[in-house]
Design a protein around this motif. Structure first.
Motif, PDB file in Angstrom:
ATOM      1  N   ALA A  83      34.801  51.772 -19.703  1.00  0.00           N
ATOM      2  CA  ALA A  83      33.913  51.550 -20.853  1.00  0.00           C
ATOM      3  C   ALA A  83      32.903  50.442 -20.582  1.00  0.00           C
ATOM      4  N   GLY A  84      33.020  49.794 -19.431  1.00  0.00           N
ATOM      5  CA  GLY A  84      32.112  48.692 -19.133  1.00  0.00           C
ATOM      6  C   GLY A  84      32.384  47.470 -19.990  1.00  0.00           C
ATOM      7  N   VAL A  85      33.656  47.270 -20.329  1.00  0.00           N
ATOM      8  CA  VAL A  85      34.034  46.179 -21.227  1.00  0.00           C
ATOM      9  C   VAL A  85      34.956  45.204 -20.500  1.00  0.00           C
ATOM     10  N   VAL A  86      34.682  43.924 -20.642  1.00  0.00           N
ATOM     11  CA  VAL A  86      35.626  42.881 -20.236  1.00  0.00           C
ATOM     12  C   VAL A  86      36.222  42.335 -21.533  1.00  0.00           C
ATOM     13  N   PRO A  87      37.495  42.696 -21.835  1.00  0.00           N
ATOM     14  CA  PRO A  87      38.052  42.354 -23.151  1.00  0.00           C
ATOM     15  C   PRO A  87      37.942  40.866 -23.478  1.00  0.00           C
ATOM     16  N   ALA A  88      38.110  40.020 -22.479  1.00  0.00           N
ATOM     17  CA  ALA A  88      38.085  38.575 -22.731  1.00  0.00           C
ATOM     18  C   ALA A  88      36.717  38.106 -23.223  1.00  0.00           C
ATOM     19  N   ASP A  89      35.677  38.896 -22.958  1.00  0.00           N
ATOM     20  CA  ASP A  89      34.332  38.517 -23.397  1.00  0.00           C
ATOM     21  C   ASP A  89      34.052  38.897 -24.845  1.00  0.00           C
ATOM     22  N   LEU A  90      34.940  39.696 -25.464  1.00  0.00           N
ATOM     23  CA  LEU A  90      34.702  40.149 -26.841  1.00  0.00           C
ATOM     24  C   LEU A  90      35.430  39.228 -27.815  1.00  0.00           C
ATOM     25  N   PRO A  91      34.919  39.123 -29.051  1.00  0.00           N
ATOM     26  CA  PRO A  91      35.648  38.344 -30.061  1.00  0.00           C
ATOM     27  C   PRO A  91      37.062  38.906 -30.227  1.00  0.00           C
ATOM     28  N   GLU A  92      38.081  38.023 -30.189  1.00  0.00           N
ATOM     29  CA  GLU A  92      39.452  38.517 -30.053  1.00  0.00           C
ATOM     30  C   GLU A  92      39.912  39.368 -31.236  1.00  0.00           C
ATOM     31  N   TYR A  93      39.362  39.107 -32.442  1.00  0.00           N
ATOM     32  CA  TYR A  93      39.789  39.889 -33.610  1.00  0.00           C
ATOM     33  C   TYR A  93      38.989  41.186 -33.763  1.00  0.00           C
ATOM     34  N   ASP A  94      38.069  41.458 -32.844  1.00  0.00           N
ATOM     35  CA  ASP A  94      37.226  42.654 -32.906  1.00  0.00           C
ATOM     36  C   ASP A  94      37.847  43.866 -32.234  1.00  0.00           C
ATOM     37  N   VAL A  95      38.910  43.652 -31.460  1.00  0.00           N
ATOM     38  CA  VAL A  95      39.474  44.746 -30.667  1.00  0.00           C
ATOM     39  C   VAL A  95      40.963  44.878 -30.963  1.00  0.00           C
ATOM     40  N   GLY A  96      41.404  46.088 -31.323  1.00  0.00           N
ATOM     41  CA  GLY A  96      42.815  46.359 -31.592  1.00  0.00           C
ATOM     42  C   GLY A  96      43.419  47.273 -30.536  1.00  0.00           C
ATOM     43  N   VAL A  97      44.729  47.449 -30.617  1.00  0.00           N
ATOM     44  CA  VAL A  97      45.447  48.339 -29.703  1.00  0.00           C
ATOM     45  C   VAL A  97      46.405  49.197 -30.534  1.00  0.00           C
ATOM     46  N   ILE A  98      46.245  50.517 -30.477  1.00  0.00           N
ATOM     47  CA  ILE A  98      47.121  51.408 -31.241  1.00  0.00           C
ATOM     48  C   ILE A  98      47.623  52.507 -30.309  1.00  0.00           C
ATOM     49  N   THR A  99      48.906  52.448 -30.002  1.00  0.00           N
ATOM     50  CA  THR A  99      49.484  53.448 -29.109  1.00  0.00           C
ATOM     51  C   THR A  99      50.504  54.291 -29.860  1.00  0.00           C
ATOM     52  N   ALA A 100      50.873  55.398 -29.244  1.00  0.00           N
ATOM     53  CA  ALA A 100      51.996  56.197 -29.725  1.00  0.00           C
ATOM     54  C   ALA A 100      53.112  56.104 -28.699  1.00  0.00           C
ATOM     55  N   SER A 101      54.331  56.329 -29.147  1.00  0.00           N
ATOM     56  CA  SER A 101      55.461  56.300 -28.228  1.00  0.00           C
ATOM     57  C   SER A 101      56.472  57.353 -28.642  1.00  0.00           C
TER      58      SER A 101
END
Lengths: 403, 89
Positions: A87-105
């Motif tokens: 995606a061309g994203v470095v997660p550490a460069d984004l505001p931390e509350y702007d990105v979530g993680v939702i998985t299934a198991s």
């Protein structure tokens, strides 16, 4: 309403680690099914699996993470890295509350749990790892991905067996509509170990054949259960405006979703797979004619194949839409299956080609246009992915070409 | 195990087995007085480390004392105190 797009794909499958290897092998009809090597399957009724063969966790993950992670989490952490990079994203460069993680198991970290239960039983409680407290848990992939990448946006886990892979993506879309810029979503499952195997055998749906080319044959007169696999896909879902603002490459739009639950066995109400498909199309504002391909759930259990073929035929008409099941080459990946199908659907849109279903010879009982033998050229603007989970879970999702 | 001395080398070996090592940290360097948190070990990593020390050396560490040992030196001293007490019996 906020448009949600897919901008990154992280793929780990028995047919390829990474997007390019997976897609090339999938189009070529390569099968990743074979005899189980992760333990000796001789004494079990089912002996075939789709295993990821060349994943060396110690080469790609820090040593700090190895004592505390199950195999499924290690694969998920790496797939997450690939998705963000794609995606061309470095997660550490984004505001931390702007990105979530939702998985299934589907089952959590079975192999880790098995080892700790063995230690408990054979040596005693003081030999059980402190990390057992979370390493087995369904939500652990969401947690570990969040911690590793410093992400504090909405995070959760969805547990609806195979349907969960789509339900997690749908939950990610909800969170983005509520204001989160980006969610890493999807699923990686891996429980090819004796304890996981015994648990899977209780479904009564595992193929007991030994020939990988004849073991998992959905929509075939010889259908007799599935071959389990390991892996899946994690996708970067993003607010379309956010993606546009950063000039991101867009694979497609998550246009529609619906999930339903079947009536309990013995009731005289009809199963609800068709309703899930109808509602997903309605949610996408699409008529059946707009759908260019269906990625089928492909259970390979005769009554389940019949129910799915009937639902597809009722919505699209006899042989009214190309249908494919590239999971015949990977085995069923449980929660990982549908995100991988969705990734394949987006690659089909990108490249104008439908990947084939391998090994299956279509039964004359089903009025399906099943893509078999070779990939098929097609202009793909919209695709439907169908997933069913044991317990009556149905889920359907529509993706569209980017505008 | 019949040993009379627990060293910082014993501790770093067990830390590596129990919880790995942070990429930015040299466990073979001068870490004796460095807080475990700075070394990248959270409470669960230390719980696992304490459990392995107990198993290997046949001692039982008090949970509160273990939590209070914030540096490698403090933990080595705690273990040696238990070893000495066990040998005095």
């Amino acid at each position: 309403m906020t448009e949600v797009v897919v901008t990154g794909l992280g793929i780990a499958a028995p047919t390829g680690l990474g997007l390019d290897a997976y897609w090339a092998n999938t189009l070529a009809g390569v099968s990743g099914l074979g005899r189980v090597t992760r333990f000796d399957p001789s004494n079990y009724p089912a002996r075939l699996a789709g295993e990821i063969r060349d994943f060396a966790a110690e080469e790609v993950l820090p040593s700090r993470l190895l004592p505390q992670t199950d195999r499924m989490t290690r694969i998920a952490l790496v797939a997450a890295d690939w998705a963000f990079a794609d995606a061309g994203v470095v997660p550490a460069d984004l505001p931390e509350y702007d990105v979530g993680v939702i998985t299934a198991s589907h089952s959590g970290g079975f192999e880790f749990g098995q080892n700790e239960l063995r230690a408990l039983w054979s040596k005693g409680g003081q030999y059980v790892s402190a990390y057992q407290s979370f390493a087995w848990f369904y939500a652990v992939n969401s947690g570990q991905i969040s911690i590793r990448n410093g992400l504090r946006g909405p995070s959760s886990v969805v547990v609806t067996d195979q349907a969960g892979g789509l339900d997690a993506l749908a939950q990610a879309r909800r969170q983005i509509r509520k204001g989160t810029s980006m969610v890493l979503a999807g699923a990686v499952d891996a429980s090819i170990c004796p304890w996981g195997w015994v648990a899977q055998l209780t479904s009564g749906r595992l193929s007991e054949r030994d020939d990988p080319a004849r073991a998992y044959l959905p929509f075939d007169d010889r259908a007799a259960g599935h071959v389990p696999g390991e892996g899946g896909a994690l996708l970067v879902l993003e607010n379309a405006e956010h993606a546009r603002a950063r000039g991101a490459r867009v694979y497609g739009v998550v246009a529609g979703h619906a999930s339903t639950v079947d009536p309990a066995p013995g009731r005289d109400r009809a199963p609800t797979l068709q309703k899930a498909i109808d509602h997903a199309l309605a949610d996408a504002g699409a008529v059946p004619d707009e759908i260019d391909v269906v990625f089928a759930d492909a259970a390979a259990v005769p009554e389940l194949d019949r129910a799915e073929a009937e639902a597809i035929t009722k919505v699209f008409g006899p042989r009214g839409v190309p249908v494919t099941a590239p999971k015949t080459g990977t085995g069923r990946l449980y929660s990982g299956a549908a995100p991988l199908d969705l990734a394949a659907a987006l690659l089909a849109i990108r490249d104008g080609v439908l990947p084939p279903t391998v090994h299956t010879t279509l039964s004359e009982r089903y009025e399906l246009d099943l893509v078999t033998g070779a990939p098929r050229r097609a202009d793909v603007r919209s695709a439907l992915v169908v997933a069913r989970g044991q317990g009556g879970f149905n889920s359907a999702m529509v993706v569209r070409a980017p505008r | 195990m019949a040993v009379d001395k627990f060293t910082i080398e014993d501790l770093t070996r067990i830390l590596r087995e129990a919880a790995g090592a942070d990429e930015g940290v040299d466990l073979d360097g001068d870490i004796a007085e460095t807080d475990f948190e700075e070394l990248g070990y959270e409470s669960l990593a230390l719980l696992e480390t304490g459990g392995r020390i107990e198993r290997e050396y046949g001692i039982s560490l008090d949970e509160d004392a273990l939590a209070a040992a914030r540096t490698p030196t403090a933990l080595v001293d705690l273990v040696n105190a238990h070893l000495a007490a066990a040998q005095a019996v």
